[in-house]
Motif scaffolding. Structure first.
Motif, PDB file in Angstrom:
ATOM      1  N   GLN A 115       0.686  -1.096  -0.058  1.00 60.07           N
ATOM      2  CA  GLN A 115      -0.175  -0.214  -0.194  1.00 60.07           C
ATOM      3  C   GLN A 115       0.795   1.359   0.152  1.00 60.07           C
ATOM      4  OE1 GLN A 115      -2.977  -0.097   3.235  1.00 60.07           O
ATOM      5  NE2 GLN A 115      -4.361   1.675   2.385  1.00 60.07           N
ATOM      6  N   GLY A 116       0.733   2.242  -0.905  1.00 58.33           N
ATOM      7  CA  GLY A 116       1.328   3.319  -1.100  1.00 58.33           C
ATOM      8  C   GLY A 116       2.630   3.309  -1.920  1.00 58.33           C
ATOM      9  N   ALA A 117       2.738   2.090  -2.609  1.00 59.29           N
ATOM     10  CA  ALA A 117       3.954   2.009  -3.537  1.00 59.29           C
ATOM     11  C   ALA A 117       3.460   1.104  -4.801  1.00 59.29           C
ATOM     12  CB  ALA A 117       5.010   0.888  -2.788  1.00 59.29           C
ATOM     13  N   ALA A 118       4.050   1.420  -5.822  1.00 58.33           N
ATOM     14  CA  ALA A 118       3.477   0.802  -7.059  1.00 58.33           C
ATOM     15  C   ALA A 118       3.966  -0.797  -7.128  1.00 58.33           C
ATOM     16  CB  ALA A 118       4.145   1.303  -8.334  1.00 58.33           C
ATOM     17  N   PRO A 119       3.023  -1.541  -7.583  1.00 59.42           N
ATOM     18  CA  PRO A 119       3.107  -2.978  -7.615  1.00 59.42           C
ATOM     19  C   PRO A 119       4.334  -3.495  -8.493  1.00 59.42           C
ATOM     20  CG  PRO A 119       1.045  -2.440  -8.612  1.00 59.42           C
ATOM     21  CD  PRO A 119       1.857  -1.315  -7.875  1.00 59.42           C
ATOM     22  N   GLN A 120       5.328  -4.300  -7.948  1.00 52.22           N
ATOM     23  CA  GLN A 120       6.512  -4.717  -8.986  1.00 52.22           C
ATOM     24  C   GLN A 120       6.212  -6.532  -9.163  1.00 52.22           C
ATOM     25  OE1 GLN A 120       9.973  -3.495  -7.565  1.00 52.22           O
ATOM     26  NE2 GLN A 120       9.197  -1.668  -6.137  1.00 52.22           N
ATOM     27  N   GLN A 121       6.787  -6.669 -10.429  1.00 56.63           N
ATOM     28  CA  GLN A 121       6.785  -8.223 -10.815  1.00 56.63           C
ATOM     29  C   GLN A 121       8.175  -8.348 -11.660  1.00 56.63           C
ATOM     30  OE1 GLN A 121       3.291  -9.977 -12.319  1.00 56.63           O
ATOM     31  NE2 GLN A 121       4.254 -11.825 -12.408  1.00 56.63           N
ATOM     32  N   ARG A 122       8.881  -9.361 -11.333  1.00 61.89           N
ATOM     33  CA  ARG A 122      10.105  -9.759 -12.124  1.00 61.89           C
ATOM     34  C   ARG A 122      10.297 -11.084 -12.270  1.00 61.89           C
ATOM     35  NH1 ARG A 122      11.288  -5.165  -9.688  1.00 61.89           N
ATOM     36  NH2 ARG A 122      12.279  -5.753  -7.894  1.00 61.89           N
ATOM     37  N   GLN A 123      10.910 -11.511 -13.143  1.00 59.77           N
ATOM     38  CA  GLN A 123      11.119 -13.112 -13.372  1.00 59.77           C
ATOM     39  C   GLN A 123      12.626 -13.125 -13.940  1.00 59.77           C
ATOM     40  OE1 GLN A 123       8.288 -15.122 -16.069  1.00 59.77           O
ATOM     41  NE2 GLN A 123       9.367 -17.046 -15.487  1.00 59.77           N
ATOM     42  N   VAL A 124      13.342 -13.973 -13.214  1.00 57.16           N
ATOM     43  CA  VAL A 124      14.657 -14.214 -13.559  1.00 57.16           C
ATOM     44  C   VAL A 124      14.697 -15.700 -13.729  1.00 57.16           C
ATOM     45  CG1 VAL A 124      16.923 -14.170 -13.010  1.00 57.16           C
ATOM     46  CG2 VAL A 124      15.613 -12.209 -12.359  1.00 57.16           C
ATOM     47  N   ILE A 125      15.266 -16.105 -15.000  1.00 57.46           N
ATOM     48  CA  ILE A 125      15.396 -17.478 -15.570  1.00 57.46           C
ATOM     49  C   ILE A 125      16.804 -18.096 -15.648  1.00 57.46           C
ATOM     50  CG2 ILE A 125      14.917 -19.288 -17.342  1.00 57.46           C
ATOM     51  CD1 ILE A 125      12.388 -17.480 -18.156  1.00 57.46           C
ATOM     52  N   VAL A 126      17.187 -19.065 -14.568  1.00 49.69           N
ATOM     53  CA  VAL A 126      18.478 -19.355 -14.825  1.00 49.69           C
ATOM     54  C   VAL A 126      18.455 -20.895 -15.323  1.00 49.69           C
ATOM     55  CG1 VAL A 126      20.443 -19.926 -13.132  1.00 49.69           C
ATOM     56  CG2 VAL A 126      18.877 -18.106 -12.575  1.00 49.69           C
ATOM     57  N   ARG A 127      19.480 -20.902 -16.298  1.00 45.51           N
ATOM     58  CA  ARG A 127      19.340 -22.411 -16.887  1.00 45.51           C
ATOM     59  C   ARG A 127      20.750 -22.890 -16.772  1.00 45.51           C
ATOM     60  NH1 ARG A 127      15.182 -21.631 -20.200  1.00 45.51           N
ATOM     61  NH2 ARG A 127      14.548 -19.874 -21.117  1.00 45.51           N
ATOM     62  N   PHE A 128      20.713 -24.416 -16.617  1.00 47.18           N
ATOM     63  CA  PHE A 128      21.967 -25.083 -16.264  1.00 47.18           C
ATOM     64  C   PHE A 128      22.209 -26.205 -17.397  1.00 47.18           C
ATOM     65  CE2 PHE A 128      20.410 -23.583 -12.076  1.00 47.18           C
ATOM     66  CZ  PHE A 128      21.583 -23.260 -11.585  1.00 47.18           C
ATOM     67  N   GLU A 129      23.367 -26.760 -17.402  1.00 50.18           N
ATOM     68  CA  GLU A 129      23.603 -27.974 -18.309  1.00 50.18           C
ATOM     69  C   GLU A 129      24.312 -28.683 -17.288  1.00 50.18           C
ATOM     70  OE1 GLU A 129      26.546 -27.308 -21.519  1.00 50.18           O
ATOM     71  OE2 GLU A 129      24.767 -26.395 -22.798  1.00 50.18           O
ATOM     72  N   GLY A 130      23.766 -29.763 -16.710  1.00 50.55           N
ATOM     73  CA  GLY A 130      23.927 -30.704 -15.626  1.00 50.55           C
ATOM     74  C   GLY A 130      24.086 -29.948 -14.502  1.00 50.55           C
ATOM     75  N   ASP A 131      25.221 -29.812 -13.813  1.00 50.98           N
ATOM     76  CA  ASP A 131      25.339 -29.100 -12.559  1.00 50.98           C
ATOM     77  C   ASP A 131      26.052 -27.760 -12.741  1.00 50.98           C
ATOM     78  OD1 ASP A 131      24.933 -28.839 -10.007  1.00 50.98           O
ATOM     79  OD2 ASP A 131      27.119 -29.352  -9.285  1.00 50.98           O
ATOM     80  N   VAL A 132      26.292 -27.149 -14.087  1.00 54.68           N
ATOM     81  CA  VAL A 132      26.845 -25.951 -14.306  1.00 54.68           C
ATOM     82  C   VAL A 132      26.011 -24.769 -14.884  1.00 54.68           C
ATOM     83  CG1 VAL A 132      28.919 -25.168 -15.684  1.00 54.68           C
ATOM     84  CG2 VAL A 132      29.115 -27.434 -14.611  1.00 54.68           C
ATOM     85  N   LEU A 133      26.318 -23.821 -14.446  1.00 56.91           N
ATOM     86  CA  LEU A 133      25.430 -22.465 -14.841  1.00 56.91           C
ATOM     87  C   LEU A 133      25.503 -22.225 -16.377  1.00 56.91           C
ATOM     88  CD1 LEU A 133      23.401 -20.098 -14.492  1.00 56.91           C
ATOM     89  CD2 LEU A 133      25.086 -19.014 -13.801  1.00 56.91           C
ATOM     90  N   LYS A 134      24.629 -22.071 -17.169  1.00 55.45           N
ATOM     91  CA  LYS A 134      24.771 -21.954 -18.837  1.00 55.45           C
ATOM     92  C   LYS A 134      24.546 -20.376 -18.992  1.00 55.45           C
ATOM     93  CE  LYS A 134      22.901 -23.220 -23.270  1.00 55.45           C
ATOM     94  NZ  LYS A 134      21.648 -24.049 -23.605  1.00 55.45           N
ATOM     95  N   SER A 135      23.250 -20.069 -18.393  1.00 57.22           N
ATOM     96  CA  SER A 135      22.708 -18.647 -18.862  1.00 57.22           C
ATOM     97  C   SER A 135      21.943 -18.078 -17.782  1.00 57.22           C
ATOM     98  CB  SER A 135      22.296 -18.794 -20.193  1.00 57.22           C
ATOM     99  OG  SER A 135      21.031 -19.304 -20.304  1.00 57.22           O
TER     100      SER A 135
END
Length: 190
Positions: free
Chosen positions: A101-121
């Motif tokens: 209340q009193g602030a603009a609503p916010q929504q964000r989405q971060v997608i993390v992709r892996f190859e096996g156990d290693v971060l890809k992107s």
């Protein structure tokens, strides 16, 4: 033969009909929801529950995540993902929403992709810095600029000299009281 009606009874019914119609209209308007400003008659503001879901991911956190890091390292930096689908094991979704209340609503989405156990992107929109995020949800209307807690050299010199207590000869001759050397036990004795 129908009973004759009295003229003053009809006037009383008309007199009560207008307030009853007004009250019914107000009740029906209340069922439709609040006005655009969520205020009734400018006095009453209904309480709205603050809804926060997911993880806040800031620009600083995203800068610390690099391809080649393990899942554990990404979890240490970004936290546990809100969505980790068993059908898409190589994808973590960090979804964040806030309605305050009193602030603009916010929504964000971060997608993390892996190859096996290693971060890809990492796929992310433009994220705010931690300071910008806090400023966007701060609903205090007053300024939070705190005065400095240290005195400048000029302010220190302007202070009056501390008054020194005059030592009396009687106080100087008396020895300090002896403190007891024996202390009671911390636990009760048996």
């Amino acid at each position: 033969m129908p009973a004759p009606t009295r003229p003053h009874a009809r006037r009383g019914a008309r007199f009560l009909a207008a307030p009853a119609a007004l009250a019914a209209g107000l009740l029906l308007a209340g069922c439709g929801g609040m006005s655009l400003t969520d205020r009734m008659l400018g006095v009453v503001t209904p309480y709205k529950v603050e809804v926060v879901q997911g993880n806040v991911v800031t620009k600083e956190q995203l800068a610390a995540v690099r391809p080649g890091q393990s899942r554990a390292q990404v979890r240490d930096i970004l936290g546990s993902p809100l969505l980790a689908d068993i059908f898409h094991a190589d994808r973590w979704d960090y979804v964040f929403t806030i309605r305050r209340q009193g602030a603009a609503p916010q929504q964000r989405q971060v997608i993390v992709r892996f190859e096996g156990d290693v971060l890809k992107s990492v796929d992310a929109p433009e994220l705010p810095s931690e300071r910008d995020f806090v400023a966007s949800i701060d609903t205090f209307k007053t300024s939070r600029n705190a005065p400095p807690l240290a005195l400048s050299e000029a302010q220190v010199k302007a202070l009056p000299a501390p008054a020194r207590a005059a030592a009396t000869p009687a106080a100087a001759e008396q020895p300090a009281a002896e403190l007891p050397r024996r202390y009671p036990p911390l636990e009760g004795t048996r």
